[in-house]
Design a protein around this motif. Sequence first.
Motif, mmCIF file in Angstrom:
data_model
loop_
_atom_site.group_PDB
_atom_site.id
_atom_site.type_symbol
_atom_site.label_atom_id
_atom_site.label_comp_id
_atom_site.label_asym_id
_atom_site.label_seq_id
_atom_site.Cartn_x
_atom_site.Cartn_y
_atom_site.Cartn_z
ATOM 1 N N ALA A 291 10.953 2.732 -1.368
ATOM 2 C CA ALA A 291 11.317 3.230 -2.693
ATOM 3 C C ALA A 291 12.239 4.423 -2.543
ATOM 4 O O ALA A 291 12.257 5.094 -1.511
ATOM 5 N N THR A 292 12.988 4.682 -3.605
ATOM 6 C CA THR A 292 13.713 5.938 -3.723
ATOM 7 C C THR A 292 13.563 6.442 -5.145
ATOM 8 O O THR A 292 13.527 5.655 -6.101
ATOM 9 N N ILE A 293 13.449 7.758 -5.264
ATOM 10 C CA ILE A 293 13.324 8.404 -6.573
ATOM 11 C C ILE A 293 14.403 9.470 -6.660
ATOM 12 O O ILE A 293 14.371 10.468 -5.927
ATOM 13 N N ILE A 294 15.365 9.245 -7.537
ATOM 14 C CA ILE A 294 16.492 10.148 -7.713
ATOM 15 C C ILE A 294 16.424 10.661 -9.143
ATOM 16 O O ILE A 294 16.639 9.894 -10.089
ATOM 17 N N LEU A 295 16.104 11.930 -9.304
ATOM 18 C CA LEU A 295 15.871 12.462 -10.644
ATOM 19 C C LEU A 295 17.179 12.914 -11.295
ATOM 20 O O LEU A 295 17.287 14.005 -11.861
ATOM 21 N N GLU B 224 0.841 -1.194 0.000
ATOM 22 C CA GLU B 224 0.000 0.000 0.000
ATOM 23 C C GLU B 224 0.874 1.242 0.000
ATOM 24 O O GLU B 224 1.756 1.397 0.861
ATOM 25 N N LEU B 225 0.629 2.133 -0.948
ATOM 26 C CA LEU B 225 1.427 3.346 -1.036
ATOM 27 C C LEU B 225 1.302 4.197 0.227
ATOM 28 O O LEU B 225 2.265 4.853 0.648
ATOM 29 N N SER B 226 0.150 4.157 0.852
ATOM 30 C CA SER B 226 -0.067 4.945 2.072
ATOM 31 C C SER B 226 0.755 4.423 3.244
ATOM 32 O O SER B 226 0.833 5.090 4.279
ATOM 33 N N GLU B 227 1.355 3.249 3.088
ATOM 34 C CA GLU B 227 2.204 2.680 4.135
ATOM 35 C C GLU B 227 3.680 2.709 3.752
ATOM 36 O O GLU B 227 4.519 2.119 4.434
ATOM 37 N N ALA B 228 4.001 3.392 2.663
ATOM 38 C CA ALA B 228 5.366 3.378 2.134
ATOM 39 C C ALA B 228 6.164 4.594 2.595
ATOM 40 O O ALA B 228 5.655 5.718 2.641
ATOM 41 N N ILE B 229 7.429 4.352 2.912
ATOM 42 C CA ILE B 229 8.395 5.428 3.132
ATOM 43 C C ILE B 229 9.233 5.544 1.866
ATOM 44 O O ILE B 229 9.828 4.562 1.413
ATOM 45 N N VAL B 230 9.266 6.733 1.302
ATOM 46 C CA VAL B 230 9.940 6.971 0.029
ATOM 47 C C VAL B 230 10.980 8.064 0.208
ATOM 48 O O VAL B 230 10.665 9.155 0.700
ATOM 49 N N SER B 231 12.201 7.774 -0.173
ATOM 50 C CA SER B 231 13.236 8.807 -0.130
ATOM 51 C C SER B 231 13.406 9.415 -1.517
ATOM 52 O O SER B 231 13.145 8.769 -2.533
ATOM 53 N N ILE B 232 13.819 10.662 -1.527
ATOM 54 C CA ILE B 232 14.055 11.360 -2.780
ATOM 55 C C ILE B 232 15.483 11.872 -2.809
ATOM 56 O O ILE B 232 16.118 12.067 -1.763
ATOM 57 N N GLY B 233 16.013 12.077 -4.012
ATOM 58 C CA GLY B 233 17.356 12.609 -4.146
ATOM 59 C C GLY B 233 17.403 14.087 -3.811
ATOM 60 O O GLY B 233 16.374 14.772 -3.685
#
Length: 263
Positions: free
Chosen positions: A205-209, A147-156
């Motif tokens: 997840a991590t999102i590094i643009l 569930e996305l609402s339970e996710a910790i996501v890091s960003i660059g």
Amino acid sequence: MKSVDELLDIARRAVGLGYDTLLNMAPGEVRHKSDRDTVTEVDLKIETDVRDFLSRVTPEAAFLGEEQGGQVDLNGDQDVWTLDPVDGTSNFAHGVPLCGVSLALIRNGRPIVGAIVAPFLGLRYHAAHERGAFCNDRQIQVSKTTELSEAIVSIGDYAVGPSAATKNARRIQLTTSLAENVERVRMFGSAALDLAWVAEGRTDATIILSNKPWDTAAGVLLAREAGAFVIDAGNTPHSITSTETIAVTPGVADSLLELVPRT
């Protein structure tokens, strides 16, 4: 040609040199490379020490370092070591312990061995192609979050330097979308740890643009070997020429990608 197991052992020994230096040497002089981008004496020492070690034990391989560069073809036939001597230099210079040393061997455009160490956290990661991912010699896997609402996501990090405002408009849009949909958004300031922590299941997840090989190659391999989807913003498999680096546990991949703004 050395085996993958031999190359992995070499990679772990090489980052071990950086582990000791990062842990025991003060940053020293901090110089500005460009707008809000710094380098310390420790960055330079680690890169020199690791480069010298690798040139002795793998003279057949080329070398690409963040600080001193190198003339290499990452998609060519020659193996290439790529090193970030201090991933998270700004953190290190300010006494923030979220930093480390990241090293990978690129073969035909893909990392086949990788090692990351975070000395102030006591963490040592390593992975090899089709051999799994490990932290402190314990095999690791991505989280089972669905569930996305339970996710910790890091960003660059946000961009600095030329065209930073344009680049950051997309990053701010991403931050806003994530803040409205995920449990928490984090910015650790180290791409290596962003990717390693997805691999370990600490984050989802991590999102590094952006995508610089010395920042991401080792972490990309760790995340893949731990079961993450590693892709770019176009939902195609991540490669050394990708412009973004996204690693995500499979259970939230589709819903997460819907939040990533396209270029």
